[in-house]
Design an enzyme around this catalytic site. Structure first.
Site, short mmCIF file in Angstrom:
data_model
loop_
_atom_site.label_atom_id
_atom_site.label_comp_id
_atom_site.label_asym_id
_atom_site.label_seq_id
_atom_site.Cartn_x
_atom_site.Cartn_y
_atom_site.Cartn_z
N ASN A 1 27.86 42.40 54.85
CA ASN A 1 27.76 42.40 53.61
C ASN A 1 26.35 44.04 53.86
OD1 ASN A 1 27.38 42.05 50.55
ND2 ASN A 1 28.34 40.34 50.92
N GLY B 1 32.01 40.35 52.88
CA GLY B 1 31.74 41.08 51.17
C GLY B 1 31.85 40.52 50.38
N CYS C 1 61.85 35.19 32.46
CA CYS C 1 61.76 34.50 33.96
C CYS C 1 63.18 35.02 34.02
CB CYS C 1 62.02 32.78 33.97
SG CYS C 1 61.86 32.19 35.19
N ASN D 1 40.40 37.67 47.20
CA ASN D 1 41.11 39.26 46.94
C ASN D 1 42.43 38.62 46.11
OD1 ASN D 1 38.67 39.81 47.44
ND2 ASN D 1 39.16 41.59 49.24
N VAL D 2 42.72 39.77 44.90
CA VAL D 2 44.34 39.32 44.68
C VAL D 2 45.19 40.52 45.29
CG1 VAL D 2 43.41 37.64 42.95
CG2 VAL D 2 43.25 39.80 42.34
N HIS E 1 42.80 32.41 45.90
CA HIS E 1 42.47 32.95 44.52
C HIS E 1 44.33 33.13 43.74
CE1 HIS E 1 38.37 32.42 44.92
NE2 HIS E 1 39.19 31.76 44.85
C1 BV8 Z 1 37.45 25.14 39.94
C2 BV8 Z 1 40.95 35.38 40.79
C3 BV8 Z 1 37.93 23.15 40.10
C4 BV8 Z 1 40.76 36.17 39.01
C5 BV8 Z 1 38.64 34.53 40.74
C6 BV8 Z 1 31.63 26.27 34.92
C7 BV8 Z 1 32.99 25.86 34.37
C8 BV8 Z 1 33.78 26.02 34.27
C9 BV8 Z 1 33.83 26.49 36.00
C10 BV8 Z 1 32.62 26.65 36.71
C11 BV8 Z 1 31.70 26.42 35.71
N1 BV8 Z 1 30.57 27.04 36.99
C12 BV8 Z 1 30.93 26.95 38.14
C13 BV8 Z 1 32.36 26.74 37.83
C14 BV8 Z 1 33.31 27.04 39.02
C15 BV8 Z 1 33.56 28.02 39.11
C16 BV8 Z 1 32.94 29.00 39.06
O1 BV8 Z 1 32.44 29.40 40.86
N2 BV8 Z 1 32.11 29.61 38.66
C17 BV8 Z 1 31.39 31.33 38.59
C18 BV8 Z 1 30.90 31.91 37.57
C19 BV8 Z 1 29.93 30.18 38.80
N3 BV8 Z 1 35.30 28.01 40.34
C20 BV8 Z 1 36.14 28.33 39.23
O2 BV8 Z 1 36.54 27.42 38.76
C21 BV8 Z 1 37.46 27.75 40.60
N4 BV8 Z 1 38.28 26.54 40.53
O3 BV8 Z 1 36.06 25.30 40.58
O4 BV8 Z 1 38.46 24.52 39.89
C22 BV8 Z 1 37.64 22.35 41.31
C23 BV8 Z 1 38.10 23.31 42.25
C24 BV8 Z 1 38.37 22.53 43.72
C25 BV8 Z 1 38.64 21.22 43.87
C26 BV8 Z 1 39.02 20.86 42.86
C27 BV8 Z 1 39.12 21.36 40.74
C28 BV8 Z 1 38.05 29.05 40.74
C29 BV8 Z 1 37.38 30.46 40.63
C30 BV8 Z 1 38.37 31.34 40.88
C31 BV8 Z 1 38.27 32.84 39.63
N5 BV8 Z 1 39.10 33.46 40.17
N6 BV8 Z 1 39.79 35.73 41.24
C32 BV8 Z 1 41.07 37.41 39.35
O5 BV8 Z 1 40.52 38.30 40.35
O6 BV8 Z 1 41.54 38.93 38.14
S1 BV8 Z 1 37.17 34.59 41.30
C33 BV8 Z 1 37.12 37.12 41.59
O7 BV8 Z 1 35.28 36.38 41.36
C34 BV8 Z 1 37.36 36.93 43.31
O8 BV8 Z 1 39.00 36.53 43.45
C35 BV8 Z 1 35.73 36.22 43.77
O9 BV8 Z 1 36.32 35.15 44.13
C36 BV8 Z 1 35.01 36.57 42.42
C37 BV8 Z 1 34.60 37.58 43.06
O10 BV8 Z 1 33.43 36.87 43.88
P1 BV8 Z 1 33.81 38.02 45.34
O11 BV8 Z 1 34.87 38.18 46.24
O12 BV8 Z 1 32.10 37.45 46.50
O13 BV8 Z 1 33.39 39.46 44.43
P2 BV8 Z 1 31.43 40.34 44.10
O14 BV8 Z 1 32.21 41.42 43.53
O15 BV8 Z 1 30.78 39.06 43.39
O16 BV8 Z 1 30.45 40.70 45.45
C38 BV8 Z 1 31.67 42.11 46.36
C39 BV8 Z 1 30.39 41.88 47.02
O17 BV8 Z 1 30.51 43.05 48.19
C40 BV8 Z 1 29.04 41.49 47.13
O18 BV8 Z 1 28.27 40.92 47.76
C41 BV8 Z 1 28.33 43.19 47.72
O19 BV8 Z 1 27.24 43.36 47.80
C42 BV8 Z 1 29.81 43.35 48.91
N7 BV8 Z 1 30.18 44.74 49.16
C43 BV8 Z 1 30.18 45.63 48.39
N8 BV8 Z 1 30.93 46.75 48.86
C44 BV8 Z 1 31.06 46.05 50.06
C45 BV8 Z 1 30.18 44.82 50.21
N9 BV8 Z 1 30.70 44.41 51.37
C46 BV8 Z 1 30.59 45.23 52.58
N10 BV8 Z 1 30.62 46.53 52.51
C47 BV8 Z 1 31.05 47.50 51.83
N11 BV8 Z 1 31.14 47.97 51.15
#
Ligand code: BV8
Length: 244
Positions: free
Chosen positions: A212, A185, A145, A101-102, A118
């Protein structure tokens, strides 16, 4: 609904790594990514939260983050955030909280040993001089800046899709010696964070617990599942974990 296994206490002498996602802040009023079907103003978030999106339309991306940064003033940590801060204070083994989370709700709840893998809404980075500074106001393409005086190089200090998350080495080192991996979460869709469960599971003695409101892409890696909202379930788990 709780599963009996998950009610077991986790002993307080061992090392724990906690990973949180957007579900941690949902009950504080911060929208999750899945909750908005991955869309913002009709744009796919992956397109907005990317270097390509920023290069294509910097003002749209600045607006996306300016709105979310401003919204931080309207939300408060929930009981789940407070429970994690208590767990850190009272845990006798090593403790590391990694958040995707941010928002700043973990630190406002008192968490200290915290990695924002992130990035953070309340920080800005200058692409000209590299300076990272605390930032609570709006950012735009003409923001100057404060360190180097250049205009046009300021961006949110956020890890966009395609960029490398922060402090991965520290996180992987902690996972290699974790006795407990508590994953809260997150939908387990975004890598490399979604791969931490598999890394933790590679240690035979590591206990993996997922909290979750529903099953996720990574549920299969976990030994225990606590199904319910974090504000209800996390204080209960922390209380049980800390009771000797
Ligand atoms: C990387 C900041 C290389 C931004 C975020 C094709 C092309 C390019 C890249 C990729 C590709 N395929 C895969 C990738 C890699 C990509 C990726 O994974 N894409 C996905 C979409 C397939 N990843 C990247 O690009 C990462 N970088 O791979 O670089 C590398 C890596 C390592 C070493 C060398 C090289 C960078 C990813 C970071 C992106 N930035 N955030 C912003 O916030 O604006 S990601 C952003 O989305 C969040 O930070 C978070 O990580 C993600 C969302 O995920 P969740 O947090 O899980 O949120 P979500 O809504 O999905 O789920 C919520 C959950 O909570 C649910 O399960 C729900 O049931 C539950 N919930 C809800 N309410 C409750 C609850 N649980 C309990 N109680 C409740 N009340």
């Amino acid at each position: 609904m709780r599963q009996a296994a998950a009610a077991e206490e986790v002993s307080a002498e061992r090392n724990i790594v906690v990973l949180t996602g957007a579900g941690m802040s949902a009950e504080s009023g911060v929208p999750t990514f899945r909750g908005v079907d991955g869309l913002w103003e009709g744009h796919h978030i992956e397109m907005v939260a990317s270097p390509e999106g920023f290069a294509r339309d910097p003002e749209l991306v600045h607006r996306f983050y300016n709105l979310r940064r401003a919204a931080l003033k309207t939300v408060e940590p929930n009981a789940g955030h407070l429970a994690l801060a208590r767990l850190e204070r009272e845990w006798r083994g090593r403790f590391l909280l990694v958040t995707q989370n941010v928002d700043d709700l973990h630190e406002r709840a008192g968490s200290e040993r915290l990695i924002h893998m992130h990035g953070e809404l309340r920080k800005a980075r200058c692409e000209c001089c590299g300076e990272v500074s605390s930032w609570t106001k709006e950012l735009s393409s003409v923001t100057r800046c404060l360190a180097c005086g250049e205009v046009g190089g300021m961006r949110p200090h956020i890890v966009w899709f395609g960029e490398i998350p922060f402090e991965l080495e520290t996180i992987m080192t902690a996972l290699k010696s974790a006795d407990i991996f508590l994953c809260i979460g997150t939908s387990g869709v975004v890598y490399p964070a979604a791969g931490f469960a598999r890394q933790a599971a590679s240690r035979p003695d590591c206990r993996l617990i997922e909290m979750n409101i529903e099953r996720t892409e990574i549920s299969r890696h976990f030994h225990e599942h606590i199904v319910g909202p974090v504000s209800v379930e996390l204080p209960v788990l922390v209380e049980k974990s800390l009771m000797e």
